[in-house]
Design a protein around this motif. Sequence first.
Motif, PDB file in Angstrom:
ATOM      1  N   GLU B 105      41.993  11.466  80.751  1.00  0.00           N
ATOM      2  CA  GLU B 105      43.272  10.985  80.215  1.00  0.00           C
ATOM      3  C   GLU B 105      43.111   9.637  79.514  1.00  0.00           C
ATOM      4  OE1 GLU B 105      46.460  10.877  82.996  1.00  0.00           O
ATOM      5  OE2 GLU B 105      47.716   9.683  81.678  1.00  0.00           O
ATOM      6  N   LEU B 106      42.429   8.738  80.195  1.00  0.00           N
ATOM      7  CA  LEU B 106      42.378   7.378  79.651  1.00  0.00           C
ATOM      8  C   LEU B 106      41.387   7.288  78.469  1.00  0.00           C
ATOM      9  CD1 LEU B 106      43.553   4.622  80.126  1.00  0.00           C
ATOM     10  CD2 LEU B 106      41.656   4.099  81.650  1.00  0.00           C
ATOM     11  N   ILE B 107      40.148   7.618  78.745  1.00  0.00           N
ATOM     12  CA  ILE B 107      39.126   7.466  77.690  1.00  0.00           C
ATOM     13  C   ILE B 107      39.278   8.541  76.621  1.00  0.00           C
ATOM     14  CG2 ILE B 107      36.640   7.598  77.242  1.00  0.00           C
ATOM     15  CD1 ILE B 107      36.163   6.163  79.883  1.00  0.00           C
ATOM     16  N   GLY B 108      39.390   9.788  77.073  1.00  0.00           N
ATOM     17  CA  GLY B 108      39.457  10.906  76.119  1.00  0.00           C
ATOM     18  C   GLY B 108      40.654  10.798  75.194  1.00  0.00           C
ATOM     19  N   SER B 109      41.829  10.539  75.787  1.00  0.00           N
ATOM     20  CA  SER B 109      43.040  10.463  74.946  1.00  0.00           C
ATOM     21  C   SER B 109      42.950   9.302  73.962  1.00  0.00           C
ATOM     22  CB  SER B 109      44.285  10.271  75.815  1.00  0.00           C
ATOM     23  OG  SER B 109      44.451  11.385  76.626  1.00  0.00           O
ATOM     24  N   THR B 110      42.445   8.174  74.449  1.00  0.00           N
ATOM     25  CA  THR B 110      42.337   7.021  73.557  1.00  0.00           C
ATOM     26  C   THR B 110      41.458   7.351  72.352  1.00  0.00           C
ATOM     27  OG1 THR B 110      42.567   5.539  75.439  1.00  0.00           O
ATOM     28  CG2 THR B 110      41.649   4.608  73.422  1.00  0.00           C
ATOM     29  N   LEU B 111      40.319   7.952  72.648  1.00  0.00           N
ATOM     30  CA  LEU B 111      39.386   8.263  71.554  1.00  0.00           C
ATOM     31  C   LEU B 111      39.993   9.267  70.571  1.00  0.00           C
ATOM     32  CD1 LEU B 111      36.074   8.470  73.605  1.00  0.00           C
ATOM     33  CD2 LEU B 111      36.630   6.782  71.847  1.00  0.00           C
ATOM     34  N   LEU B 112      40.656  10.251  71.131  1.00  0.00           N
ATOM     35  CA  LEU B 112      41.237  11.283  70.269  1.00  0.00           C
ATOM     36  C   LEU B 112      42.342  10.696  69.383  1.00  0.00           C
ATOM     37  CD1 LEU B 112      40.479  14.153  69.889  1.00  0.00           C
ATOM     38  CD2 LEU B 112      42.123  14.832  71.622  1.00  0.00           C
ATOM     39  N   GLU B 113      43.049   9.715  69.930  1.00  0.00           N
ATOM     40  CA  GLU B 113      44.080   9.070  69.106  1.00  0.00           C
ATOM     41  C   GLU B 113      43.459   8.203  68.024  1.00  0.00           C
ATOM     42  OE1 GLU B 113      46.399   6.918  71.888  1.00  0.00           O
ATOM     43  OE2 GLU B 113      47.163   8.716  72.860  1.00  0.00           O
TER      44      GLU B 113
END
Lengths: 625, 224
Positions: B105-113
């Motif tokens: 949630e934290l790392i993956g979502s940030t990167l995808l955004e």
Amino acid sequence: MTSSPEADATAADATAADVQTVSVETLSLFSQTPTVSIGQTGFNPALNRAPVPGTVDIPLELRVDYVPAWKPRRIPLKCIGLTLPDGLEFVPEKQPQLKSADGVELRPIRPPRAQPEDAEKQRPERCTRIRPPADALSLQDRLFYLLQPPLESWLAGQELIMPFEPFSYQYEGIAWLFSSQSALLADEMGLGKTMQTITALRLLLRSGQVRRILLCCPKPLIPNWQREFRTWAEELPVVTVEGNGARRQMLWQMPGVPILIANYELVTRDFTEMHEDQQPRFDLVVLDEAQRIKNRDSNTAKVARAIPRRRSWALTGTPIENRPEELGALFEFMQVVPPHGCPDMRQLSRLAGKYILRRTKDLVMQDMPPRIDRDAELPLTSAQEAAYRIAEKEGVIQLNELGDSISVQHVFELVLRLKQITNYDPLTGESAKLERLVADMEEIAASGGKAILFSQWTKTIDWLEPRLRQFNPLIYHGGVPVKRREPILAKFKEDPDAHILLMSYGTGAVGLNLQFAGYVFLFDRWWNPAIEDQAINRAHRIGVRNPVIVTRFISSNTIEERIDRVLREKRELFEAVLGDGSGEPSRSLSLNASEIFGLFDLKARHKDGARSIGPAAVEEEQEAA
Amino acid sequence: MESPSPAVSAGLQAAPLPVETSTAGYPGIIPERDGAGMSESGQEKQLRLGFLETIEIDGRGHIGGLLVTNHSGRPLEFQCTTPVRPNRTQEILFGETLRPWLLGELIGSTLLERVSIKPGLVITSDPSLLELQNHTTIPVALAEAQNDAAAHSLAGDEAASAAVPATRCVRVGNSLLRFHQGHNRNAESLERQQHLVPESANLQEPLERVREALAETVRTVFSR
């Protein structure tokens, strides 16, 4: 004062009773019997009024006032980003439009893929990764290289089609070139420098690292480069700079051309004439046969160094053709030494380790068919012998008579004269070498083989042609117009009746792929073993399927034997220098003046007899001996 | 009169870069046109792939990286995070779900955004990162080499299966992709696009590139 325990207890009880009374009274405010006993102070009559109890509405709290709370929330993260540059895309080939008779569009289908053999399944997958160069310091630069796919997958199955699978050392070379700003690819002749360079260019263009490249090569090699580009990177638009001045100017300035090929002479002429502001800029300049700029004071070298560019690559199989200092000129072009810098041996060695990639056939092609060298020591025919002895005697006498005014040019002329006689007697046309050549060629032609013959002189080649008529000889030397050269090579390759190609060292020694020829004859010897090796490697190179037999003709008891001895020593020195860089090369690899003089025992007349003449070195060496 | 050189006369010219259009749900996938294999402009439809990995740095937490490539593995964009380490409260309260929350949630979502070039499919080798699927519409898949998948299946490797809260498999390139439970629709969607990735493509390999790039980033930036 004293008190009894009983008296103390009574007093304590009395105090407790008073307190108790007040407490009861206070509590009784809310009871039904408001009996209040007020101390008779007389000051507060209101206290005698009975209290009136009442009620007040207090709303119930829905939540408690303070609760330790924690809510999960997104922690803001910082990011480091890298957008990779767009590569060049090229107009795709037009797909053939297939339509059936009734107008329905058809689509070609592919056959199912063949199942790999078991051995192939088990073969470990090779993976050549591109490493960031040592001088790439910024994270973005380093990540750019690290994020590129392995060369095997980049080249093989996906976007870039390769006509043949490169060897593993070629993958390494491509990866090394790709990540190098300054590079000298010095693989031994025949290991595929051209292919590695073209593929690295292709990758650089496709990854957007370069957009405009100048490839500079000797004029005879231009058709070779064009052909290799068609083979290894057919999609790359390549334009050759040629034609009259106006056309060349147009080509130099033409936008949207990724690769320009030009010969050294045109580059030198055009860039000298162009004003600095008009000179085209390149992302990469590649010098093929870069030993052409070994003399750093030559016009060619000066112009090459002045071409505006970001990357500099040099290609040569003989980075040291004469003496190690020549490397300095190449390093100056590569912008790794300052202008006019003269690195010493230690510095050269360090720079070589960083900027030169050199592999030899022995190291990388262990399964390559061998090259078999054999020396054919041939006694001169009687006519040749007579002519040779007379020429030598007269020549030496003339040189001796020159005394101290003798120059290397005089000796050189005698050497050439004697060498020509060992090829054939100009008066009678007798030639021991020709007799041996014809005998060998009959065998070769009978087995359907092909041979290449090298000579120093076009005159010798022209003399040989009619005498080898039965083998359908083809001629390839500097006297043949450039436009006619490619068809000659094509005919030699395709015509089964063309058994021998007669070439000059100067024209045929570099850049040609003739690996279908199983035999090489060195009709006479060149002055430099590196050039001889280049010539031999036209045939002994990648793709060769059978051993290559190299025959050196050496006329016994002549100057050729003496030259051969010196060349052997030179070859050993050459291998020592380029092998591991541990040699102490201080001498030229070509025959120098001392060595040319040393071919003869020259003496000047002296009042006391005779004394040796020649450059000081000769005398010193003799004295030392 | 000089004749033009062969390359010039062949009319080869650099073409403008093809522009890939986006769709709402799957930004990297170019919409199909008439079911044909080649679009009108002559360019093939493409599926951009995102490769997501994280590594742990001793004492400094995790960093994550997302590499977006074209269908054949050529890199287009790379983003990586600064190190992130959960505090004690987060460790206690998230319990077993800490890792999926942190990585997915934290790392993956940030990167995808953060990536400007949105992938059409995100691939990872870490089951914890499948949590990202609950926070994005882009399909997120776990890549397994076919040999590994077969080995697990033959050996009945329950432990390995239990670690992967994924169900349906789709073969893309030479890998099997598993999807998050409850997102089987993604598998169906990908099955329609899988032909866009070459059969020979090795989907494990770009993940290795991401790990190397993260290690390089740690060496170059965060270790200073």
